[in-house]
Motif scaffolding. Structure first.
Motif, PDB file in Angstrom:
ATOM      1  N   SER A 122      -8.603  -1.128  11.543  1.00 23.70           N
ATOM      2  CA  SER A 122      -7.583  -0.112  11.829  1.00 23.70           C
ATOM      3  C   SER A 122      -6.776  -0.514  13.055  1.00 23.70           C
ATOM      4  N   PHE A 181      -5.679  -5.806   6.313  1.00 21.81           N
ATOM      5  CA  PHE A 181      -6.711  -6.327   5.429  1.00 21.81           C
ATOM      6  C   PHE A 181      -6.668  -7.857   5.487  1.00 21.81           C
ATOM      7  N   SER A 188     -18.562  -0.420   4.057  1.00 15.81           N
ATOM      8  CA  SER A 188     -17.446   0.317   4.661  1.00 15.81           C
ATOM      9  C   SER A 188     -17.898   1.177   5.836  1.00 15.81           C
ATOM     10  N   SER A 214       0.854  -1.188   0.000  1.00 14.31           N
ATOM     11  CA  SER A 214       0.000   0.000   0.000  1.00 14.31           C
ATOM     12  C   SER A 214       0.891   1.239   0.000  1.00 14.31           C
ATOM     13  N   TYR A 227     -11.226  -4.883   6.556  1.00  9.78           N
ATOM     14  CA  TYR A 227     -10.177  -3.968   7.030  1.00  9.78           C
ATOM     15  C   TYR A 227     -10.435  -3.612   8.492  1.00  9.78           C
TER      16      TYR A 227
END
Length: 215
Positions: free
Chosen positions: A212, A140, A189, A108, A210
């Motif tokens: 965080s 991810f 999302s 990324s 995903y």
């Protein structure tokens, strides 16, 4: 990030791609405790700068100097197939070596188009490998069945579907859904974990989850 340390300890193979350089304590821990470190040829210099010599450098090797090709020829694995990019070539190398639990660093950052392409590539390889992609900001995961994830209250969570036939059920998130299909990439999302675990169930497809590192 300690909540992820135990989870990531099972990933004994680390792939380093040619995006944002590996950074931070978690990335360094993964690299230094890995049984196998493999990199795309464009990331080779980044590993050398942090004093890590990978077991294999895979790709078309166009990023390496003549001197480097001579000095490190024993670990070079050239692949000039133009149908695949270097990340795909490294993943194929891991499959050939039966490295089944793989974490990706450096896939990324720098170029957003590369990041999107890499997520799609990893989603494609997920049926063959237990693979995660670790960025500076989160992780991810790629799933195709029911899976419980470690989390913390307030953790940012997003779920993406690249297959319009898949049906999703969320529990343990602020915005739960049940047997829902997402026709647009954004629809799953910007959710939030409510506790120390949440569950995503998928039927008839695959998904990308995903989480965080911080809220």
């Amino acid at each position: 990030m300690s909540v992820f340390a135990e989870e990531l300890s099972r990933y004994k193979t680390i792939i380093v791609a040619n995006g944002e350089s590996p950074d931070g304590a978690l990335a360094m821990s993964l690299l230094h405790t890995a049984e196998h470190v493999v990199c795309c040829d464009g990331a080779f210099d980044k590993l050398l700068k942090i004093n890590i010599l990978p077991e294999a450098v895979v790709g078309d090797l166009d990023s390496l100097s003549v001197e480097a090709k001579h000095k490190y020829k024993s670990i070079l694995h050239p692949d000039t197939n133009i149908e695949y990019n270097d990340l795909q070539k490294v993943l194929k190398y891991c499959i050939s070596k039966y490295y089944n639990h793989v974490a990706i660093l450096g896939a990324s950052g720098l170029r957003e188009d590369h990041q999107l392409a890499n997520l799609s590539i990893l989603n494609m390889f997920a049926p063959q490998l237990d693979v995660v992609m670790v960025s500076r900001y989160g992780i991810f995961s790629f799933i195709q069945t029911k899976h419980q994830f470690v989390s913390f209250p307030g953790q940012e969570v997003s779920v993406f579907c690249l297959d319009g036939q898949a049906s999703f059920t969320f529990s343990g998130l602020k915005y739960p859904v049940k047997n829902r299909r997402f026709s647009q990439l954004w629809e799953g999302s910007l959710n939030v974990a409510e506790g120390d675990a949440f569950t995503i169930e998928i039927q008839n497809g695959r998904g990308i989850v995903y989480r965080s590192f911080e809220n």
